[in-house]
Design a protein around this motif. Sequence first.
Motif, short mmCIF file in Angstrom:
data_model
loop_
_atom_site.label_atom_id
_atom_site.label_comp_id
_atom_site.label_asym_id
_atom_site.label_seq_id
_atom_site.Cartn_x
_atom_site.Cartn_y
_atom_site.Cartn_z
N LEU A 283 -1.21 -5.99 -1.53
CA LEU A 283 -2.52 -5.66 -2.07
C LEU A 283 -3.16 -4.52 -1.29
CD1 LEU A 283 -4.64 -6.49 -4.17
CD2 LEU A 283 -5.52 -8.13 -2.49
N MET A 284 -3.02 -4.55 0.02
CA MET A 284 -3.60 -3.49 0.86
C MET A 284 -2.95 -2.14 0.55
SD MET A 284 -3.83 -3.35 5.02
CE MET A 284 -4.64 -4.95 5.12
N PHE A 285 -1.64 -2.12 0.38
CA PHE A 285 -0.95 -0.87 0.02
C PHE A 285 -1.40 -0.39 -1.35
CE2 PHE A 285 1.55 -1.68 3.68
CZ PHE A 285 2.35 -0.57 3.94
N ASP A 286 -1.61 -1.32 -2.30
CA ASP A 286 -2.11 -0.93 -3.62
C ASP A 286 -3.46 -0.25 -3.50
OD1 ASP A 286 0.12 -2.14 -4.76
OD2 ASP A 286 -0.95 -3.95 -5.41
N ALA A 288 -4.78 1.21 -0.96
CA ALA A 288 -4.68 2.48 -0.23
C ALA A 288 -3.95 3.56 -1.04
CB ALA A 288 -3.96 2.26 1.10
N GLY A 289 -3.37 3.18 -2.17
CA GLY A 289 -2.69 4.16 -3.01
C GLY A 289 -1.28 4.49 -2.58
N LEU A 290 -0.60 3.54 -1.95
CA LEU A 290 0.78 3.74 -1.49
C LEU A 290 1.70 2.73 -2.16
CD1 LEU A 290 0.28 4.27 2.35
CD2 LEU A 290 1.15 5.96 0.72
N PRO A 291 2.98 3.08 -2.31
CA PRO A 291 3.94 2.10 -2.85
C PRO A 291 4.00 0.87 -1.95
CG PRO A 291 4.92 4.30 -2.72
CD PRO A 291 3.62 4.37 -1.98
N ARG A 292 4.25 -0.27 -2.54
CA ARG A 292 4.36 -1.48 -1.74
C ARG A 292 5.53 -1.36 -0.77
NH1 ARG A 292 2.91 -6.54 -5.83
NH2 ARG A 292 0.76 -5.83 -6.28
N PRO A 293 5.40 -1.94 0.43
CA PRO A 293 6.41 -1.71 1.48
C PRO A 293 7.69 -2.49 1.23
CG PRO A 293 4.79 -3.28 2.24
CD PRO A 293 4.30 -2.79 0.91
N HIS A 294 8.72 -2.06 1.92
CA HIS A 294 9.99 -2.80 1.97
C HIS A 294 10.00 -3.59 3.26
CE1 HIS A 294 14.25 -3.70 1.58
NE2 HIS A 294 14.40 -3.32 2.84
N LEU A 350 -9.63 -11.41 -1.80
CA LEU A 350 -9.18 -10.51 -0.74
C LEU A 350 -9.24 -9.06 -1.18
CD1 LEU A 350 -8.00 -10.17 2.07
CD2 LEU A 350 -5.72 -10.55 1.10
N ARG A 351 -8.93 -8.80 -2.43
CA ARG A 351 -8.99 -7.43 -2.95
C ARG A 351 -10.40 -6.86 -2.82
NH1 ARG A 351 -9.80 -4.58 -7.79
NH2 ARG A 351 -8.37 -2.79 -8.02
N TYR A 357 -13.75 -2.07 2.29
CA TYR A 357 -13.36 -1.31 3.48
C TYR A 357 -12.86 0.07 3.09
CZ TYR A 357 -11.29 -0.06 7.91
OH TYR A 357 -10.99 0.60 9.08
N GLN A 358 -12.07 0.15 2.05
CA GLN A 358 -11.54 1.44 1.60
C GLN A 358 -12.68 2.39 1.24
OE1 GLN A 358 -8.19 2.07 1.37
NE2 GLN A 358 -8.22 4.07 0.39
N ASN A 359 -13.72 1.86 0.63
CA ASN A 359 -14.81 2.70 0.15
C ASN A 359 -15.87 3.01 1.20
OD1 ASN A 359 -13.68 2.77 -2.40
ND2 ASN A 359 -14.90 1.06 -3.18
#
Length: 372
Positions: A283-286, A288-294, A350-351, A357-359
């Motif tokens: 969710l945090m990666f979403d 932040a605009g990044l692909p979900r991690p491996h 949580l989102r 925080y992102q904003n």
Amino acid sequence: MHVVTGATGLVGSALVLELLRRTDVDVACLVRPGRSDAAARLTSALGAATRAFGHGEVFDADIRHRCVAVAADVDLPLCGVDPARFPAGATEFWHCAADQRYEERHWEGLQRTNVLGTRHAVDLASALGCRSFNHFSTAYVAGRRSGTVRERAVTDPLHNNRYEESKIAAEWVVLAADGMAKRILRPGIVIGHSVTHAVVGGHSGMYGIHRQLVQVERMLSMLGDPAVRTRPLRLRADPFTPVDLAPVDLVAADAVSLSLSGHAGVFHLTHPTGIRLGDGLDLMFDVAGLPRPHYTYSDAGFAPADRDFDRKIDFFRSYLTGAKTFDRSRLLAAVPSPAVSSWRLDLAVLRDFQIWYQNHATSPRTVPSLSR
């Protein structure tokens, strides 16, 4: 009178507001002077907290008339305070101040603030004649331990870093003190306000990872290479590890409830269920605009960006591996209906915290390099 260190920080400011709300006694706040004097710093910090937490002007009069700012420094003996000149009537001490750095190079500072600073706070509380001492620690003094973590003193440390080591040592200082009722308060990962999601006074825990992630996203965007921008980061973490999150106002509410109960000892101020680490990080990666991690258990095959991000979030290793369940038997015996238990924790909730925080708390002005 209650005495509070760290009153301008995340937990400390929420605690002061909770004491104002639920007690009728004054609060002496030990504040290190900065560019402005202690009183100005305190008024500014508490005013910011009361508005960020949605209280408007409700606490303004109490802040003016019931809060006393005392210039102090926990790094000094007796926190740099002359007990003979301290406001009369101190009965309960709350120690919230802490240094949250973790690297080896900061060990001297961590010892000075977290260990000796706690000794100085205990000595001051004793000199003032306080009857009880409340120490904010962290549930993650559990370190590398997995399974059920009990509400008791750490006797066999398995710390991940110097910060955890210093917090364990600070607990020992408090527990060895004589003449006062002692409470070790161990919250989980403290996040923003339960209703407004706002964070004031410090961005650690979950927000530390989010901040590093935002910096990575900005740097990758600046590189301008779509292949680099869209490649998932490899993350050394166990996605099935449960993590414990608790809003700061509810942590403060349960701390005050413990004080009012009269019970002493070690208490976990934690949520009864927690959330899976992988779900929260995805969710945090979403956001932040990044692909979900491996997710991986090894750093083998890490690219430079993977390795750099891994280094930057090393402080949070306790959260990333080792399934822990925090026992709350002592908490429930003292406070049968903890405030944090009434809070619903799911991905939608949580989102909202992560979007806030992102904003509100990430600045594009500073984007550090991805390599040393």
